[in-house]
Enzyme design. Structure first.
Site, short mmCIF file in Angstrom:
data_model
loop_
_atom_site.label_atom_id
_atom_site.label_comp_id
_atom_site.label_asym_id
_atom_site.label_seq_id
_atom_site.Cartn_x
_atom_site.Cartn_y
_atom_site.Cartn_z
N SER A 1 0.72 -1.14 -0.13
CA SER A 1 0.29 -0.21 0.00
C SER A 1 0.75 1.09 0.16
CB SER A 1 -1.12 0.02 1.28
OG SER A 1 -0.39 -0.42 2.36
N CYS B 1 -13.96 -9.90 5.09
CA CYS B 1 -13.29 -8.59 5.50
C CYS B 1 -13.22 -7.63 4.25
CB CYS B 1 -11.99 -8.69 5.93
SG CYS B 1 -11.04 -7.17 6.24
N CYS C 1 -5.55 -11.52 9.59
CA CYS C 1 -4.84 -10.26 10.37
C CYS C 1 -5.02 -10.37 11.64
CB CYS C 1 -5.80 -9.10 9.68
SG CYS C 1 -7.47 -9.27 9.40
N1 LIG Z 1 -5.25 -1.86 8.63
C1 LIG Z 1 -5.58 -1.39 7.35
N2 LIG Z 1 -5.65 -0.22 7.05
C2 LIG Z 1 -6.01 0.25 5.74
N3 LIG Z 1 -5.77 -0.50 4.84
C3 LIG Z 1 -5.26 -1.80 4.90
C4 LIG Z 1 -5.27 -2.34 6.10
N4 LIG Z 1 -4.86 -3.52 6.06
C5 LIG Z 1 -4.81 -3.87 4.92
N5 LIG Z 1 -5.03 -2.81 4.13
C6 LIG Z 1 -5.42 -2.58 2.45
O1 LIG Z 1 -5.98 -3.88 2.02
C7 LIG Z 1 -4.71 -4.31 1.15
C8 LIG Z 1 -4.44 -5.73 1.04
O2 LIG Z 1 -4.22 -5.96 2.56
P1 LIG Z 1 -3.25 -7.60 2.65
O3 LIG Z 1 -3.46 -7.62 4.16
O4 LIG Z 1 -3.99 -8.59 1.97
O5 LIG Z 1 -2.06 -7.17 2.11
P2 LIG Z 1 -0.82 -6.85 2.69
O6 LIG Z 1 0.25 -7.72 1.85
O7 LIG Z 1 -0.60 -6.77 4.18
O8 LIG Z 1 -0.31 -5.39 1.88
P3 LIG Z 1 0.62 -4.26 2.58
O9 LIG Z 1 1.84 -4.60 2.06
O10 LIG Z 1 0.12 -3.23 1.91
O11 LIG Z 1 0.44 -4.20 3.90
C9 LIG Z 1 -3.52 -3.52 1.65
O12 LIG Z 1 -2.51 -3.25 0.53
C10 LIG Z 1 -4.12 -2.18 1.88
O13 LIG Z 1 -4.37 -1.26 0.81
#
Ligand SMILES: Nc1ncnc2c1ncn2[C@@H]1O[C@H](COP(=O)(O)OP(=O)(O)OP(=O)(O)O)[C@@H](O)[C@H]1O
Length: 363
Positions: free
Chosen positions: A17, A101, A197
């Site tokens: 992100s 989610c 998560c």
């Molecule tokens: N706590 C959070 N707050 C805001 N956005 C979130 C949060 N957790 C996940 N996202 C959004 O959902 C996307 C996918 O989440 P996921 O947990 O699958 O990926 P991730 O590999 O942890 O991504 P990142 O490297 O961005 O942490 C993230 O890239 C982000 O855009």
């Protein structure tokens, strides 16, 4: 003067992100970063990763020069995702909270919040792509086949996708890291998050036992012979081999696998041998059918499907019951360890067509 397109980006404090924020900014969008706090995750050692993650979001947003907010969705997350997760385990199933989610929180609560902030679009760092052709919003696999996350996005509808951007879906993960490093982003070297998560790196069994009473019982063969004890049906997944603790040397000497759960009698059914027929199924029935385009095709419909995240696509035919929101899927080849509670997700080549929640398997 042209008003800039405003994109509200979900920022988790991870590299995906962070790079999404950078790319959107470079493309000329007005970007607002939002960190969602969905879980009170002060763990046993009083160590809260949400605080660190929020701090990383702040550092990256300062570096890139965009505003950021923190929002708290602990209550809707508890009500709509975590309760569902517990209910499914109570029923002896193996749920996929990430699918819920995405539907309820990231593309539900978060989307609404973003619209309140005047967003034209929301964005996330998912490895997926979306295109908007002739008013149809299609979800496509991320280019990096190893990271593609469309499996978890299968429950999104046309409206949700019409508002979605996935700024890194066209990039391989190593390229995303390289962009972060070249830009010197604070999160460039941050380890990828793993696991669900809210559980994070914790021990799953211990975590679950804090919420659901474990009810130990017998492990039996299909013929009813007692082979040992289990710690609680919820701790086991169909097809599981590890952790059964049935001594080698019994029966044919081959390893034992979980082939079923009898909820009424609290019995875990185990079978011997990797190729045991009861580990395989010929089809499945799914509920909560979501067909992303909104237009069901003629049936039986031939396409490919995945029954769990890390699995190559399999050929299937699907028949729908539109009024019930269910479908029946027949596999081209018998499939191993298809698990109720997990999602079945349909594809036509690169396009993710939708999915459902596996309710029953057909042997
Ligand atoms: N706590 C959070 N707050 C805001 N956005 C979130 C949060 N957790 C996940 N996202 C959004 O959902 C996307 C996918 O989440 P996921 O947990 O699958 O990926 P991730 O590999 O942890 O991504 P990142 O490297 O961005 O942490 C993230 O890239 C982000 O855009």
């Amino acid at each position: 003067m042209n008003k800039q397109t405003r994109v509200v980006l979900g920022m988790s404090g991870g590299v995906d992100s962070s790079v999404s924020a950078l790319l959107l900014k470079e493309q000329g969008y007005e970007v607002i970063g939002v960190f969602m706090k969905n879980w009170d995750d002060t763990d046993e050692w009083g160590h809260c990763t949400a605080e660190e993650d929020a701090e990383d979001v702040r550092r990256v947003c300062d570096q890139i020069g965009i505003p950021y907010y923190t929002v708290n969705f602990e209550k809707p997350y508890m009500d709509k995702v975590f309760q569902y997760f517990l209910d499914e385990y109570r029923k002896g199933r193996t749920p996929n909270p990430d699918v819920m989610c995405n539907r309820e929180i990231k593309f539900g609560e978060f989307l609404n919040k973003a619209l309140e902030l005047g967003a034209d679009y929301i964005a996330t760092g998912h490895y997926a792509q979306v295109d908007h052709i002739d008013g149809i919003h299609r979800l496509r696999r991320g280019v990096d086949a190893n990271k593609d996350q469309t499996y978890f996005l299968n429950a999104l509808n046309q409206y949700q996708l019409s508002k979605a951007m996935f700024p890194i879906g066209h990039l391989p993960k190593p390229e995303v890291r390289a962009i972060a490093e070249r830009a010197g982003l604070a999160t460039a070297k941050k380890k990828d998050s793993t696991g669900v998560c809210f559980i994070g790196e914790r021990d799953f069994k211990e975590f679950l036992s804090g919420y659901l009473p474990a009810n130990p019982g017998e492990m039996q063969t299909m013929e009813g012979e007692v082979k040992g004890r289990h710690d609680g049906l919820m701790y086991y997944t169909l097809g599981q081999r590890q952790g059964l603790g049935i001594g080698g040397g019994s029966g044919s000497g081959e390893p034992w696998f979980v082939s079923g759960k009898k909820l009424d009698s609290n019995v875990l059914v185990v079978v011997q041998g990797e190729q045991h027929p009861s580990l395989y199924s010929l089809g499945l029935r799914a509920t909560d059918l979501n067909w992303i385009s909104g237009d069901l095709p003629e049936q039986p419909y031939r396409c490919t499907a995945k029954f769990r995240y890390r699995q190559p696509d399999q050929g299937v035919s699907v028949t729908f019951n539109a009024s019930e929101g269910t479908c029946e899927v027949t596999f081209d080849k018998p499939q191993k360890a298809v698990t109720p509670g997990q999602s079945v997700v349909f594809y036509d080549g690169e396009v993710c067509l939708g999915g459902g929640i596996i309710d029953q398997i057909i042997r």
